[in-house]
Scaffold this active site. Sequence first.
Site, PDB file in Angstrom:
ATOM      1  N   ASP A 193       0.854  -1.188   0.000  1.00 19.32           N
ATOM      2  CA  ASP A 193       0.000   0.000   0.000  1.00 19.32           C
ATOM      3  C   ASP A 193       0.890   1.239   0.000  1.00 19.32           C
ATOM      4  O   ASP A 193       1.359   1.685   1.043  1.00 19.32           O
ATOM      5  CB  ASP A 193      -0.919   0.015   1.220  1.00 19.32           C
ATOM      6  CG  ASP A 193      -1.940   1.146   1.164  1.00 19.32           C
ATOM      7  OD1 ASP A 193      -1.697   2.138   0.439  1.00 19.32           O
ATOM      8  OD2 ASP A 193      -2.970   1.051   1.849  1.00 19.32           O
ATOM      9  N   HIS A 198       0.352   7.839   4.064  1.00 14.54           N
ATOM     10  CA  HIS A 198       0.938   7.162   5.214  1.00 14.54           C
ATOM     11  C   HIS A 198       2.436   7.427   5.375  1.00 14.54           C
ATOM     12  O   HIS A 198       3.061   6.835   6.264  1.00 14.54           O
ATOM     13  CB  HIS A 198       0.678   5.662   5.100  1.00 14.54           C
ATOM     14  CG  HIS A 198      -0.765   5.334   4.866  1.00 14.54           C
ATOM     15  ND1 HIS A 198      -1.738   5.567   5.814  1.00 14.54           N
ATOM     16  CD2 HIS A 198      -1.410   4.830   3.776  1.00 14.54           C
ATOM     17  CE1 HIS A 198      -2.916   5.203   5.322  1.00 14.54           C
ATOM     18  NE2 HIS A 198      -2.743   4.753   4.101  1.00 14.54           N
ATOM     19  N   ILE A 213      -0.830   9.282   8.637  1.00 13.67           N
ATOM     20  CA  ILE A 213      -1.595   8.382   9.500  1.00 13.67           C
ATOM     21  C   ILE A 213      -1.207   6.933   9.204  1.00 13.67           C
ATOM     22  O   ILE A 213      -0.660   6.617   8.147  1.00 13.67           O
ATOM     23  CB  ILE A 213      -3.106   8.580   9.323  1.00 13.67           C
ATOM     24  CG1 ILE A 213      -3.543   8.213   7.895  1.00 13.67           C
ATOM     25  CG2 ILE A 213      -3.514  10.006   9.674  1.00 13.67           C
ATOM     26  CD1 ILE A 213      -5.048   8.262   7.682  1.00 13.67           C
ATOM     27  N   GLY A 216      -5.196   1.891   7.827  1.00 13.41           N
ATOM     28  CA  GLY A 216      -6.275   1.222   8.541  1.00 13.41           C
ATOM     29  C   GLY A 216      -6.074  -0.280   8.569  1.00 13.41           C
ATOM     30  O   GLY A 216      -6.359  -0.944   9.570  1.00 13.41           O
TER      31      GLY A 216
END
Length: 290
Positions: A193, A198, A213, A216
């Site tokens: 990803d 991120h 962040i 998830g």
Amino acid sequence: MPIDAEKAVAAEPRSTRISWDHKDVQLYHLGIGAGADPDRADPATDPGELRYTLESRLQVLPSFATVAGAGAGVVGGLSSPGIDVDLAAVLHGGQSVRVYRPIPVKGSAVQTSKVAAVYDKGKAAVLVLRTEAADDEGPLWTNDAQIFVRGEGGFGGERGPSERVAYPAVAPDRVVERPIRPDQALLYRLSGDWNPLHADPEFARLAGFDRPILHGLCTYGMTLKAVTDTVLGGDVTRIRSYRTRFVGVVFPGETLRIRMWTGKDHVRVEVRAVERDDAPVLGDTFVEHS
């Protein structure tokens, strides 16, 4: 409009052959914190952690299905006919995984991806991106990723189902805490990803966050590992399905507080960020097991 719901759902599924081996599995497990369990005296060499990190003892956590083939299913779904969205407007809203048998440490499979549904939430559209994988022995897993695209709702479509987990009005049976390393997002993204949200502070600010962040799906994997180790004796083969709804962001360096309510064949889970006054992170989280 960037999303043509009718065209997206009607598009032919895309199939691709994916493969993985022990290095992919080990990298994924390290990305979700394997080898760093604070409940173990020496986590790097503890037998309970070596089953996630040492090739001679390796088992595969079912959430690995979300990154097998470098997450090609979700990436392919976002480039399906009828879908043209800005990554800065994209958030992962929820995820479910169902496994039909244990995932092999080394394998090859045909993965089929499609847009299973497009829902209208008013201020956002929700894409349900489904990936199914099968090898020569039959089906391996089905993934459903619910992707929120901010600013793309209001087109008059169905709102879609609302699956909620009813939490008991009693204290949880188990509570564990899992720290997130400051570099964890940088390690996790090596499993496929590459969204700059991120890693790139400038991109994160464009998306409305003051810093990058955590993925998830990293929180998702960390939570399943915690449930497996705490409730299922570390036996990943007992897991049948796992679903969650992403209700808040997590920042690298924070601590997850994972609450578990156990049933005969399931675990209800809730996850919060300790340092932000127990801010909700994962809700409607449910692990089905044997």
